[in-house]
Design a protein around this motif. Structure first.
Motif, PDB file in Angstrom:
ATOM      1  N   LEU A   1       0.828  -1.202   0.000  1.00  0.00           N
ATOM      2  CA  LEU A   1       0.000   0.000   0.000  1.00  0.00           C
ATOM      3  C   LEU A   1       0.862   1.250   0.000  1.00  0.00           C
ATOM      4  O   LEU A   1       1.907   1.313   0.633  1.00  0.00           O
ATOM      5  CB  LEU A   1      -0.933   0.007   1.220  1.00  0.00           C
ATOM      6  CG  LEU A   1      -2.002  -1.078   1.233  1.00  0.00           C
ATOM      7  CD1 LEU A   1      -2.764  -1.015   2.539  1.00  0.00           C
ATOM      8  CD2 LEU A   1      -2.946  -0.922   0.062  1.00  0.00           C
ATOM      9  N   TRP A   2       0.412   2.273  -0.692  1.00  0.00           N
ATOM     10  CA  TRP A   2       1.112   3.543  -0.742  1.00  0.00           C
ATOM     11  C   TRP A   2       0.733   4.355   0.484  1.00  0.00           C
ATOM     12  O   TRP A   2      -0.432   4.460   0.844  1.00  0.00           O
ATOM     13  CB  TRP A   2       0.724   4.284  -2.014  1.00  0.00           C
ATOM     14  CG  TRP A   2       1.340   5.633  -2.128  1.00  0.00           C
ATOM     15  CD1 TRP A   2       2.621   5.925  -2.458  1.00  0.00           C
ATOM     16  CD2 TRP A   2       0.679   6.878  -1.908  1.00  0.00           C
ATOM     17  NE1 TRP A   2       2.818   7.258  -2.470  1.00  0.00           N
ATOM     18  CE2 TRP A   2       1.641   7.885  -2.130  1.00  0.00           C
ATOM     19  CE3 TRP A   2      -0.603   7.245  -1.542  1.00  0.00           C
ATOM     20  CZ2 TRP A   2       1.354   9.229  -2.006  1.00  0.00           C
ATOM     21  CZ3 TRP A   2      -0.892   8.577  -1.426  1.00  0.00           C
ATOM     22  CH2 TRP A   2       0.087   9.556  -1.649  1.00  0.00           C
ATOM     23  N   GLU A   3       1.721   4.878   1.149  1.00  0.00           N
ATOM     24  CA  GLU A   3       1.470   5.737   2.311  1.00  0.00           C
ATOM     25  C   GLU A   3       2.046   7.120   2.013  1.00  0.00           C
ATOM     26  O   GLU A   3       3.239   7.241   1.730  1.00  0.00           O
ATOM     27  CB  GLU A   3       2.148   5.178   3.554  1.00  0.00           C
ATOM     28  CG  GLU A   3       1.527   3.904   4.073  1.00  0.00           C
ATOM     29  CD  GLU A   3       2.191   3.453   5.367  1.00  0.00           C
ATOM     30  OE1 GLU A   3       2.701   4.293   6.123  1.00  0.00           O
ATOM     31  OE2 GLU A   3       2.202   2.242   5.587  1.00  0.00           O
ATOM     32  N   PRO A   4       1.200   8.152   2.081  1.00  0.00           N
ATOM     33  CA  PRO A   4       1.741   9.505   1.856  1.00  0.00           C
ATOM     34  C   PRO A   4       2.638   9.896   3.028  1.00  0.00           C
ATOM     35  O   PRO A   4       2.372   9.570   4.175  1.00  0.00           O
ATOM     36  CB  PRO A   4       0.494  10.376   1.785  1.00  0.00           C
ATOM     37  CG  PRO A   4      -0.561   9.616   2.498  1.00  0.00           C
ATOM     38  CD  PRO A   4      -0.218   8.165   2.351  1.00  0.00           C
ATOM     39  N   LYS A   5       3.737  10.575   2.692  1.00  0.00           N
ATOM     40  CA  LYS A   5       4.659  11.012   3.735  1.00  0.00           C
ATOM     41  C   LYS A   5       4.163  12.333   4.316  1.00  0.00           C
ATOM     42  O   LYS A   5       3.628  13.165   3.590  1.00  0.00           O
ATOM     43  CB  LYS A   5       6.055  11.193   3.156  1.00  0.00           C
ATOM     44  CG  LYS A   5       6.632   9.897   2.649  1.00  0.00           C
ATOM     45  CD  LYS A   5       8.018  10.100   2.114  1.00  0.00           C
ATOM     46  CE  LYS A   5       8.582   8.791   1.601  1.00  0.00           C
ATOM     47  NZ  LYS A   5       9.888   8.943   1.044  1.00  0.00           N
ATOM     48  N   PRO A   6       4.324  12.526   5.609  1.00  0.00           N
ATOM     49  CA  PRO A   6       3.920  13.807   6.202  1.00  0.00           C
ATOM     50  C   PRO A   6       4.773  14.946   5.643  1.00  0.00           C
ATOM     51  O   PRO A   6       5.917  14.738   5.219  1.00  0.00           O
ATOM     52  CB  PRO A   6       4.141  13.621   7.692  1.00  0.00           C
ATOM     53  CG  PRO A   6       4.756  12.287   7.888  1.00  0.00           C
ATOM     54  CD  PRO A   6       4.824  11.595   6.578  1.00  0.00           C
ATOM     55  N   LYS A   7       4.237  16.199   5.645  1.00  0.00           N
ATOM     56  CA  LYS A   7       4.961  17.355   5.102  1.00  0.00           C
ATOM     57  C   LYS A   7       6.253  17.599   5.859  1.00  0.00           C
ATOM     58  O   LYS A   7       7.255  17.955   5.272  1.00  0.00           O
ATOM     59  CB  LYS A   7       4.076  18.599   5.147  1.00  0.00           C
ATOM     60  CG  LYS A   7       2.904  18.508   4.203  1.00  0.00           C
ATOM     61  CD  LYS A   7       2.096  19.768   4.245  1.00  0.00           C
ATOM     62  CE  LYS A   7       0.908  19.650   3.314  1.00  0.00           C
ATOM     63  NZ  LYS A   7       0.106  20.830   3.310  1.00  0.00           N
ATOM     64  N   ASN A   8       6.253  17.430   7.152  1.00  0.00           N
ATOM     65  CA  ASN A   8       7.461  17.648   7.962  1.00  0.00           C
ATOM     66  C   ASN A   8       8.554  16.649   7.607  1.00  0.00           C
ATOM     67  O   ASN A   8       9.732  16.984   7.637  1.00  0.00           O
ATOM     68  CB  ASN A   8       7.139  17.549   9.449  1.00  0.00           C
ATOM     69  CG  ASN A   8       6.217  18.673   9.909  1.00  0.00           C
ATOM     70  OD1 ASN A   8       6.102  19.684   9.213  1.00  0.00           O
ATOM     71  ND2 ASN A   8       5.581  18.486  11.037  1.00  0.00           N
TER      72      ASN A   8
END
Length: 167
Positions: free
Chosen positions: A148-155
């Protein structure tokens, strides 16, 4: 007794006595050859081969005692042997009834064959379940999680960029 192209048929004679008003007597000395239609030759030879195969299988099964045979098998295999034996015997009785002019579809042998088929299907389901692959839940959850693709947090992207620019 069969031969290709001709059936050797023993002539039947009906003998009447006081004890048995109508008794069928087979006269072994009187054999006659009767031709049969060429169209059924292939069916008859296939039938003869099938009877020979059944005879060979029965001889093989009868050459070993049942207890000796079953000791070598696990319980599921024992059940298969018993079911095949029962089905074969009932099928042969079905054929016997048909040769005697009795409609086997109206005889209790039909219900017996159906009952045996139900048990054969149960054994097949058990065998299929044993063959089915077993699920390793831990491995499956890791596989799905990594796929599954997990978006990375902006920080996290800013921290990664700062680390790269300092090098």
């Amino acid at each position: 007794m069969t031969a290709f192209g001709h059936f050797k048929v023993k002539r039947l004679r009906i003998k009447e006595t006081k004890k048995a008003p109508r008794q069928l007597v087979i006269m072994a000395s009187e054999e006659i050859n009767e031709d049969y239609p060429v169209e059924i030759h292939e069916y008859l030879s296939t039938f003869e081969n099938s009877i020979g195969a059944v005879d060979e299988m029965l001889k093989t099964m009868m050459s070993v005692s049942r207890n000796e045979l079953l000791q070598k098998l696990d319980p599921l295999e024992q059940a298969k042997v018993d079911l095949v034996s029962a089905y074969t015997l009932n099928s042969m009785f079905w054929v016997y009834l048909a040769t005697q002019g009795v409609n086997p579809k109206e005889h209790p042998v039909k219900q017996e064959l159906e009952r045996i088929r139900v048990y054969m299907n149960r054994v097949k389901e058990i065998t299929d379940k044993k063959k089915a692959g077993k699920l390793d839940r831990g491995a499956a959850s890791r596989f799905v999680k990594n796929a599954l693709w997990e978006p990375k947090p902006k920080n996290a992207s800013k921290v990664a960029n700062k680390g790269k620019s300092k090098n």
